[in-house]
Scaffold this active site. Sequence first.
Site, PDB file in Angstrom:
ATOM      1  N   ARG A  65      15.613  -0.890  36.364  1.00 38.75           N
ATOM      2  CA  ARG A  65      14.629  -1.707  37.111  1.00 38.75           C
ATOM      3  C   ARG A  65      14.019  -1.210  38.349  1.00 38.75           C
ATOM      4  O   ARG A  65      12.221  -1.496  38.033  1.00 38.75           O
ATOM      5  CB  ARG A  65      15.086  -3.044  37.041  1.00 38.75           C
ATOM      6  CG  ARG A  65      14.720  -4.377  37.801  1.00 38.75           C
ATOM      7  CD  ARG A  65      14.581  -5.820  37.150  1.00 38.75           C
ATOM      8  NE  ARG A  65      15.909  -6.016  37.743  1.00 38.75           N
ATOM      9  CZ  ARG A  65      16.241  -6.206  39.107  1.00 38.75           C
ATOM     10  NH1 ARG A  65      15.367  -6.139  39.905  1.00 38.75           N
ATOM     11  NH2 ARG A  65      17.787  -6.498  40.086  1.00 38.75           N
ATOM     12  N   TYR A  88      -7.776 -11.366  23.990  1.00 40.90           N
ATOM     13  CA  TYR A  88      -6.514 -11.472  23.050  1.00 40.90           C
ATOM     14  C   TYR A  88      -6.242 -13.229  22.861  1.00 40.90           C
ATOM     15  O   TYR A  88      -5.889 -13.753  24.412  1.00 40.90           O
ATOM     16  CB  TYR A  88      -5.751 -10.261  23.217  1.00 40.90           C
ATOM     17  CG  TYR A  88      -4.249 -10.625  22.801  1.00 40.90           C
ATOM     18  CD1 TYR A  88      -3.841 -11.110  21.040  1.00 40.90           C
ATOM     19  CD2 TYR A  88      -2.721 -11.016  23.741  1.00 40.90           C
ATOM     20  CE1 TYR A  88      -3.153 -10.794  20.851  1.00 40.90           C
ATOM     21  CE2 TYR A  88      -1.798 -10.619  23.226  1.00 40.90           C
ATOM     22  CZ  TYR A  88      -1.912 -11.438  21.549  1.00 40.90           C
ATOM     23  OH  TYR A  88      -0.253 -10.987  20.777  1.00 40.90           O
ATOM     24  N   ASP A 123      -9.230  -5.116  31.165  1.00 33.17           N
ATOM     25  CA  ASP A 123      -7.628  -4.945  29.873  1.00 33.17           C
ATOM     26  C   ASP A 123      -8.444  -3.851  28.668  1.00 33.17           C
ATOM     27  O   ASP A 123      -9.838  -3.923  28.540  1.00 33.17           O
ATOM     28  CB  ASP A 123      -8.269  -6.637  29.180  1.00 33.17           C
ATOM     29  CG  ASP A 123      -6.960  -5.804  27.384  1.00 33.17           C
ATOM     30  OD1 ASP A 123      -6.460  -4.719  27.176  1.00 33.17           O
ATOM     31  OD2 ASP A 123      -6.190  -6.435  26.982  1.00 33.17           O
ATOM     32  N   LYS A 134      -0.250  -0.287  20.742  1.00 30.18           N
ATOM     33  CA  LYS A 134      -1.934   0.018  20.362  1.00 30.18           C
ATOM     34  C   LYS A 134      -1.953   1.384  20.461  1.00 30.18           C
ATOM     35  O   LYS A 134      -1.179   1.967  19.925  1.00 30.18           O
ATOM     36  CB  LYS A 134      -3.235  -1.018  20.754  1.00 30.18           C
ATOM     37  CG  LYS A 134      -2.841  -2.271  21.200  1.00 30.18           C
ATOM     38  CD  LYS A 134      -1.494  -2.698  20.054  1.00 30.18           C
ATOM     39  CE  LYS A 134      -1.328  -5.139  20.048  1.00 30.18           C
ATOM     40  NZ  LYS A 134      -1.493  -5.302  21.453  1.00 30.18           N
TER      41      LYS A 134
HETATM   42  N1  LCS Z   1      -4.666  -7.359  25.801  1.00 28.66           N
HETATM   43  C1  LCS Z   1      -4.884  -7.506  23.973  1.00 28.66           C
HETATM   44  C2  LCS Z   1      -6.451  -6.691  24.134  1.00 28.66           C
HETATM   45  C3  LCS Z   1      -4.351  -7.388  23.237  1.00 28.66           C
HETATM   46  O1  LCS Z   1      -4.989  -6.729  21.876  1.00 28.66           O
HETATM   47  C4  LCS Z   1      -2.699  -7.311  23.417  1.00 28.66           C
HETATM   48  C5  LCS Z   1      -2.085  -7.951  21.401  1.00 28.66           C
HETATM   49  C6  LCS Z   1      -2.297  -7.087  24.108  1.00 28.66           C
HETATM   50  C7  LCS Z   1      -2.804  -7.454  25.838  1.00 28.66           C
HETATM   51  C8  LCS Z   1      -0.908  -7.885  25.060  1.00 28.66           C
HETATM   52  O2  LCS Z   1       0.014  -6.916  24.589  1.00 28.66           O
HETATM   53  P1  LCS Z   1       1.038  -6.891  24.163  1.00 28.66           P
HETATM   54  O3  LCS Z   1       1.728  -7.884  25.201  1.00 28.66           O
HETATM   55  O4  LCS Z   1       1.745  -7.646  22.636  1.00 28.66           O
HETATM   56  O5  LCS Z   1       1.223  -5.506  23.846  1.00 28.66           O
HETATM   57  N2  LCS Z   1      -3.031  -8.042  20.299  1.00 28.66           N
HETATM   58  C9  LCS Z   1      -2.455  -8.124  19.246  1.00 28.66           C
HETATM   59  C10 LCS Z   1      -2.901  -7.893  18.746  1.00 28.66           C
HETATM   60  O6  LCS Z   1      -4.638  -8.132  18.136  1.00 28.66           O
HETATM   61  N3  LCS Z   1      -2.698  -8.399  17.181  1.00 28.66           N
HETATM   62  O7  LCS Z   1      -0.608  -8.612  17.765  1.00 28.66           O
HETATM   63  C11 LCS Z   1      -0.744  -8.543  19.121  1.00 28.66           C
END
Ligand code: LCS
Length: 401
Positions: free
Chosen positions: A64, A117, A189, A214
Site C-alpha cells: 500500500r 467526465y 486531466d 484508457k
Molecule cells: N477522466 C476522464 C477524462 C475519463 O474519461 C474518466 C473515465 C475518468 C477520468 C475516470 O477514470 P476511471 O476511474 O474510470 O479510470 N471515463 C469513462 C468514460 O468516458 N466511459 O467510462 C469511463
Amino acid sequence: MNERKLGIATIAVHGRKHFDKHETGAPIRAISTPIYQSSTFAFENAAQGAAIFAGEVEGYFYTRLGNPTVTALENEMAFLEGADAALAFASGMAATSAIALALCKSGDRIVASDTLYGGTHNLFVETLPRLGIEVTEVDARDPENIERVLDERTRLIFIETPANPTLRLVDIGATARIARARGIPLAVDNTFATPYLQNPIALGADIVMHSATKYIGGHGDTVAGVVVGSKEFMSRMRADVLRDFGGIISPFNAWLLLRGLKTLPVRMERHCENAMEIAQFLSYHPKIDSVYYPGLRTHPQHDLAKSQMRGMGGMVSFEVKGGREAGRILMDSVQLCTLAVSLGDVDTLIEHPATMTHSTYSEEDLIAVGITPGFVRLSVGLEDVDDLVWDLRQALARLPD
Ligand code: LCS
C-alpha cells in the site's frame, strides 16, 4: 548515447530500465519489469524495520505504501509527462479524488471546467460538497471565466482538455498563467490526449492526472489512474491520501500499464489517423448535423489544438439528425464498433453520453455544455479505417431520411 536526446517512441519502448539482482549478486536483466506480487517485504532486522518506518532509510515494506513494479510505472509516467514524480492509483477517480483531498479541506473551494467526465462532475457537484468542499464549474473555453470566480478560498483549479465528450479545449498556458499569478495549483486531466500528444507541465500546469484505464493501458483490460507533479506534492499525496484512503493500484495492473506504455506512441499515431478520417467522413454525411474533432478546421478551437497538442487524438463526437431516436438506431445498428463506455482501447467503442457516461449531469447542464440528445461519442480504435467507415455508413443508412 549519453549526449543524444532520445525520441519519445524510443523512450516509451526502452523505458527507465529496471534491473534486478540475483541472490548471488549477478544482474538478472529481465527485459520486462517483474511483477512483484507481494503484499509485504521482509526486513533485514528489527532495527532496519524501525528505521524504514521512521523514514530514516528508504525501502519497500508494504505494497500500500510502495511496490517496485508500481514504482517502475510511476517513474515511467513522470518521465513521459516531463514531471519530477508520479503516483499510481486504483482508478482515474481515485486519482482525481486524491488530488482534491490532498489540497482541500472543509471550507475550501475548487474551480473547474464545466465539461468533465460524468464521474468527475458527480464527485465535484455531489460528493465533495458533502465534505464541505465547494466546487464551481465554469465554461473554461475562455480562461477569464476561471479568473473571475477565483477567491481566497480557492485551493485548486481543475481542467479537462480535450473534454469528455464534447472535445472542447481549455488553453492550458493561459490558465496556468492565471493560476500562477494567484498561487493556486492547476491540475489537468490529460486522459484524452495522453503524454504522447500533450504535456501540460511544459505548458505551466502543476499537476497532471490520467485515467490510465484508457490510452495508457490501451487494451481495455485494466482500470487505473496516475497523477504526476512535483516530488513534494507526490510525497504529500502518498502520505496524506494514499496511505489513509488506500486506493492503490495492484502490481499486476501496474505491469499491464507498463506494457501498454511501450506501444503508446504507435497506437496514438494510428488512433489519430483513423479518427481524422472518420471525422472527415462524418462531416460530409447528410445524416450528421455536427462533428466535434479538434483536428477538423471547422472545430472552433482548431488553432489552440495545434498550438498545445502534437496530434488530435482518437476521440470523435457527433450529433445525428433526428436526435435521441436516431442515435439509438445508429448504436444498435453498428456491427464492428462495440456499444460500450470507456475509451482509448484498440477496439472502436460507441456510446451515448447523455444516458451513459454523462447521465450524472442534469438535463439543463447537459444542454449547457452541448451534450444534446442526439450526441454520440466514438472512441476510434485501431481497426482498418475502411472497415470502420463501412460500418458507420451501413448503420447511418438505417436512420430515417
Ligand atoms: N477522466 C476522464 C477524462 C475519463 O474519461 C474518466 C473515465 C475518468 C477520468 C475516470 O477514470 P476511471 O476511474 O474510470 O479510470 N471515463 C469513462 C468514460 O468516458 N466511459 O467510462 C469511463
